[in-house]
Design an enzyme around this catalytic site. Structure first.
Site, PDB file in Angstrom:
ATOM      1  N   TRP A  27      23.944  87.465   0.972  1.00 41.31           N
ATOM      2  CA  TRP A  27      25.103  87.093   1.795  1.00 41.31           C
ATOM      3  C   TRP A  27      25.410  85.600   1.690  1.00 41.31           C
ATOM      4  O   TRP A  27      26.297  85.106   2.359  1.00 41.31           O
ATOM      5  CB  TRP A  27      24.805  87.431   3.266  1.00 41.31           C
ATOM      6  CG  TRP A  27      23.422  87.036   3.682  1.00 41.31           C
ATOM      7  CD1 TRP A  27      23.011  85.802   4.115  1.00 41.31           C
ATOM      8  CD2 TRP A  27      22.267  87.872   3.684  1.00 41.31           C
ATOM      9  NE1 TRP A  27      21.678  85.829   4.389  1.00 41.31           N
ATOM     10  CE2 TRP A  27      21.193  87.085   4.144  1.00 41.31           C
ATOM     11  CE3 TRP A  27      22.038  89.216   3.364  1.00 41.31           C
ATOM     12  CZ2 TRP A  27      19.891  87.596   4.267  1.00 41.31           C
ATOM     13  CZ3 TRP A  27      20.758  89.710   3.487  1.00 41.31           C
ATOM     14  CH2 TRP A  27      19.703  88.908   3.931  1.00 41.31           C
ATOM     15  N   GLU A  44      24.512  87.891   9.762  1.00 40.92           N
ATOM     16  CA  GLU A  44      23.955  87.230  10.946  1.00 40.92           C
ATOM     17  C   GLU A  44      23.629  88.231  12.043  1.00 40.92           C
ATOM     18  O   GLU A  44      22.617  88.098  12.730  1.00 40.92           O
ATOM     19  CB  GLU A  44      24.918  86.163  11.469  1.00 40.92           C
ATOM     20  CG  GLU A  44      25.023  84.925  10.586  1.00 40.92           C
ATOM     21  CD  GLU A  44      23.692  84.202  10.441  1.00 40.92           C
ATOM     22  OE1 GLU A  44      22.775  84.434  11.247  1.00 40.92           O
ATOM     23  OE2 GLU A  44      23.568  83.392   9.502  1.00 40.92           O
ATOM     24  N   GLN A  49      16.628  88.810  15.092  1.00 34.00           N
ATOM     25  CA  GLN A  49      15.277  89.342  15.347  1.00 34.00           C
ATOM     26  C   GLN A  49      14.835  90.344  14.285  1.00 34.00           C
ATOM     27  O   GLN A  49      14.082  91.273  14.566  1.00 34.00           O
ATOM     28  CB  GLN A  49      15.220  90.003  16.741  1.00 34.00           C
ATOM     29  CG  GLN A  49      15.456  89.036  17.870  1.00 34.00           C
ATOM     30  CD  GLN A  49      14.339  88.037  18.013  1.00 34.00           C
ATOM     31  OE1 GLN A  49      13.249  88.370  18.406  1.00 34.00           O
ATOM     32  NE2 GLN A  49      14.618  86.788  17.639  1.00 34.00           N
ATOM     33  N   THR A  50      15.346  90.175  13.077  1.00 34.86           N
ATOM     34  CA  THR A  50      15.072  91.141  12.016  1.00 34.86           C
ATOM     35  C   THR A  50      14.807  90.388  10.714  1.00 34.86           C
ATOM     36  O   THR A  50      15.490  89.412  10.407  1.00 34.86           O
ATOM     37  CB  THR A  50      16.265  92.094  11.850  1.00 34.86           C
ATOM     38  OG1 THR A  50      16.608  92.633  13.131  1.00 34.86           O
ATOM     39  CG2 THR A  50      15.944  93.242  10.900  1.00 34.86           C
ATOM     40  N   GLY A  88      17.097  99.168  14.223  1.00 29.41           N
ATOM     41  CA  GLY A  88      16.691  98.728  15.549  1.00 29.41           C
ATOM     42  C   GLY A  88      17.759  97.968  16.320  1.00 29.41           C
ATOM     43  O   GLY A  88      18.789  97.595  15.766  1.00 29.41           O
ATOM     44  N   TYR A  89      17.474  97.733  17.594  1.00 29.23           N
ATOM     45  CA  TYR A  89      18.408  97.043  18.492  1.00 29.23           C
ATOM     46  C   TYR A  89      19.819  97.589  18.318  1.00 29.23           C
ATOM     47  O   TYR A  89      20.729  96.902  17.859  1.00 29.23           O
ATOM     48  CB  TYR A  89      18.379  95.532  18.241  1.00 29.23           C
ATOM     49  CG  TYR A  89      17.150  94.846  18.772  1.00 29.23           C
ATOM     50  CD1 TYR A  89      16.633  95.179  20.014  1.00 29.23           C
ATOM     51  CD2 TYR A  89      16.507  93.860  18.037  1.00 29.23           C
ATOM     52  CE1 TYR A  89      15.502  94.541  20.507  1.00 29.23           C
ATOM     53  CE2 TYR A  89      15.383  93.218  18.524  1.00 29.23           C
ATOM     54  CZ  TYR A  89      14.888  93.565  19.756  1.00 29.23           C
ATOM     55  OH  TYR A  89      13.767  92.939  20.237  1.00 29.23           O
ATOM     56  N   TYR A 127      23.608  81.343  19.338  1.00 28.79           N
ATOM     57  CA  TYR A 127      23.138  81.118  17.976  1.00 28.79           C
ATOM     58  C   TYR A 127      24.161  81.601  16.944  1.00 28.79           C
ATOM     59  O   TYR A 127      24.563  80.859  16.039  1.00 28.79           O
ATOM     60  CB  TYR A 127      21.791  81.808  17.699  1.00 28.79           C
ATOM     61  CG  TYR A 127      21.598  81.934  16.213  1.00 28.79           C
ATOM     62  CD1 TYR A 127      21.272  80.821  15.448  1.00 28.79           C
ATOM     63  CD2 TYR A 127      21.858  83.139  15.542  1.00 28.79           C
ATOM     64  CE1 TYR A 127      21.190  80.888  14.072  1.00 28.79           C
ATOM     65  CE2 TYR A 127      21.779  83.214  14.173  1.00 28.79           C
ATOM     66  CZ  TYR A 127      21.443  82.091  13.448  1.00 28.79           C
ATOM     67  OH  TYR A 127      21.390  82.160  12.087  1.00 28.79           O
ATOM     68  N   ASP A 145      18.008  78.710  16.139  1.00 27.59           N
ATOM     69  CA  ASP A 145      17.353  80.024  16.109  1.00 27.59           C
ATOM     70  C   ASP A 145      15.843  79.796  16.218  1.00 27.59           C
ATOM     71  O   ASP A 145      15.390  78.688  16.501  1.00 27.59           O
ATOM     72  CB  ASP A 145      17.699  80.758  14.815  1.00 27.59           C
ATOM     73  CG  ASP A 145      16.975  80.158  13.632  1.00 27.59           C
ATOM     74  OD1 ASP A 145      16.752  78.932  13.647  1.00 27.59           O
ATOM     75  OD2 ASP A 145      16.608  80.892  12.707  1.00 27.59           O
ATOM     76  N   CYS A 197       7.777  75.453   7.067  1.00 26.87           N
ATOM     77  CA  CYS A 197       7.318  75.236   8.446  1.00 26.87           C
ATOM     78  C   CYS A 197       7.106  76.591   9.113  1.00 26.87           C
ATOM     79  O   CYS A 197       7.723  76.915  10.124  1.00 26.87           O
ATOM     80  CB  CYS A 197       8.342  74.395   9.204  1.00 26.87           C
ATOM     81  SG  CYS A 197       7.727  73.664  10.730  1.00 26.87           S
ATOM     82  N   CYS A 207       6.450  69.477   2.597  1.00 28.64           N
ATOM     83  CA  CYS A 207       7.579  69.475   3.535  1.00 28.64           C
ATOM     84  C   CYS A 207       8.367  68.169   3.438  1.00 28.64           C
ATOM     85  O   CYS A 207       7.788  67.082   3.508  1.00 28.64           O
ATOM     86  CB  CYS A 207       7.077  69.660   4.965  1.00 28.64           C
ATOM     87  SG  CYS A 207       8.409  69.594   6.186  1.00 28.64           S
ATOM     88  N   CYS A 213       7.200  63.852  10.980  1.00 30.74           N
ATOM     89  CA  CYS A 213       6.795  64.945  11.875  1.00 30.74           C
ATOM     90  C   CYS A 213       5.721  64.518  12.872  1.00 30.74           C
ATOM     91  O   CYS A 213       4.597  64.174  12.500  1.00 30.74           O
ATOM     92  CB  CYS A 213       6.293  66.134  11.059  1.00 30.74           C
ATOM     93  SG  CYS A 213       5.881  67.563  12.083  1.00 30.74           S
TER      94      CYS A 213
END
Length: 356
Positions: A27, A44, A49-50, A88-89, A127, A145, A197, A207, A213
């Site tokens: 995408w 999105e 949560q996936t 899901g969801y 988000y 997020d 991270c 990183c 950091c």
DNA sequence: TAATCGTGGTC
DNA sequence: TGACCAAGATT
């Protein structure tokens, strides 16, 4: 290069890294190419949560079947639910369709290009509205997020336990968000969180932000974000009744539109509770039949409880009418139903026990 | 604010 | 093996 405020330096270091190490995703537009708002939006919603791995085949199937928002808006919502089954969801699927309708009817088939208007659409929270504004339209937006929360909590060594730390994290995230390359920056933060991270063992050695950091400076970046103590996950139990007619049709029903597995197809069963009594399960069977209880249970873990489901297999005559609230679905059409994963497990257990 | 809402993978 | 985790939204 004379502006050495943390604002610019974080972002530029990250963008340099991103230009070299960005992930290739279905995408995501190629560098320099315009992105398709429909593809950005669809991905999105699916990615909420996936995992990327889980989303890829669903994204491809949706895009092939409904190539643009007008096509999706024209589809029956039940078809969308079926195509979504397993991801899901499920309220996401219903909202996805509602959002497509809103785009088609109120916006002439074009997504609004500012964060506030996006935020008002079904299924678009803080988000997702920010992410689409930045990625699809190049608008500066504070995109927060789970990845960004983790990166920022480590960068600034935020000791406040989440979720109480969310306002502070957002404030810090806003402070380092640049005015240019909005989409690249948002995706760079998420790529960094997903590949460098990471939650368990961050690869600080490679990183681009390690110099700045705070978590690394303290010696234990994985300690952030600080979590509140975990709560126990209760267990519930219940029974499902897999009833077939002599012609092979299976008794099913559609769950209420809202709530757990809302609008999805299920094998009829008892309520699920913490004090389920196995001995009285058969009193709650949806139809009179000779039932045989399968050995063991179907087990399934939801976000906030774990479920153990006993499965009873029964058979009735072909003339039997479906009881109130239930319907018969031909055997060959069962796999085409909007069956969530839990119910596919039930079906598989019942079939395995009957076909031997 | 705190629950609710899925699923599959990882360690 | 169970707890944690993943590009959160809704109520």
């Amino acid at each position: 290069m004379y502006d050495v405020s943390s604002n610019t330096s974080h972002a530029s270091a990250l963008l340099v890294w991103y230009d070299r190490h960005r992930r290739v995703l279905p995408w995501r537009a190629a560098p320099g190419e315009p992105s398709d708002p429909y593809a950005v939006w669809l991905s999105e919603i699916m990615l909420q949560q996936t995992t990327v791995t889980a989303v890829k085949p669903y994204f491809a199937a949706f895009l092939k079947r409904w190539p643009d928002v007008a096509a999706l808006a024209a589809a029956p919502v039940d078809e969308v639910m079926r195509q979504w089954a397993g991801l899901g969801y499920y309220s996401r699927a219903r909202n996805l369709h509602a959002c497509a309708l809103a785009i088609a009817q109120r916006f002439g088939g074009r997504f609004p290009d500012d964060e506030a208007a996006l935020r008002a659409l079904p299924g678009l929270g803080p988000y997702t509205a920010a992410a689409i504004a930045a990625i699809a339209f190049g608008r500066r937006a504070v995109v927060v997020d789970g990845n960004v929360e983790r990166v920022v909590a480590r960068l600034f060594a935020i000791e406040t336990p989440t979720p109480a730390a969310k306002p502070l994290i957002r404030e810090r995230a806003a402070a380092i968000t640049p005015d240019h390359r909005a989409g690249d920056y948002a995706q760079a933060m998420m790529d960094l969180g997903a590949t460098i991270c990471t939650p368990k063992q961050p690869a600080c050695a490679i990183c681009p932000l390690s110099q700045a950091c705070g978590g690394k400076a303290l010696g234990d970046p994985a300690r952030f974000p600080v979590r509140m103590p975990k709560t126990v996950r209760p267990r519930r139990r219940g029974a499902a009744f897999y009833v077939t007619r002599a012609d092979g049709a299976v008794l099913v029903r559609t769950r209420p539109p809202k709530g757990l597995l809302g609008g999805m197809t299920e094998i009829p069963g008892t309520p699920w509770s913490g004090d389920f009594i196995e001995g009285s399960a058969l009193d709650l069977a949806p139809i009179k039949a000779r039932y045989r209880k399968l050995d063991g249970c179907v087990e399934h873990v939801f976000t906030h409880f774990a479920l153990q489901l006993s499965v009873y297999v029964g058979e009735v005559e072909t003339a039997s009418a479906a009881p109130e609230g239930c319907r018969w679905t031909p055997a060959e059409r069962l796999d085409g139903e909007a069956l969530p994963s839990l119910m596919r497990k039930v079906v598989e257990a019942a079939r395995g026990a009957t076909e031997v």
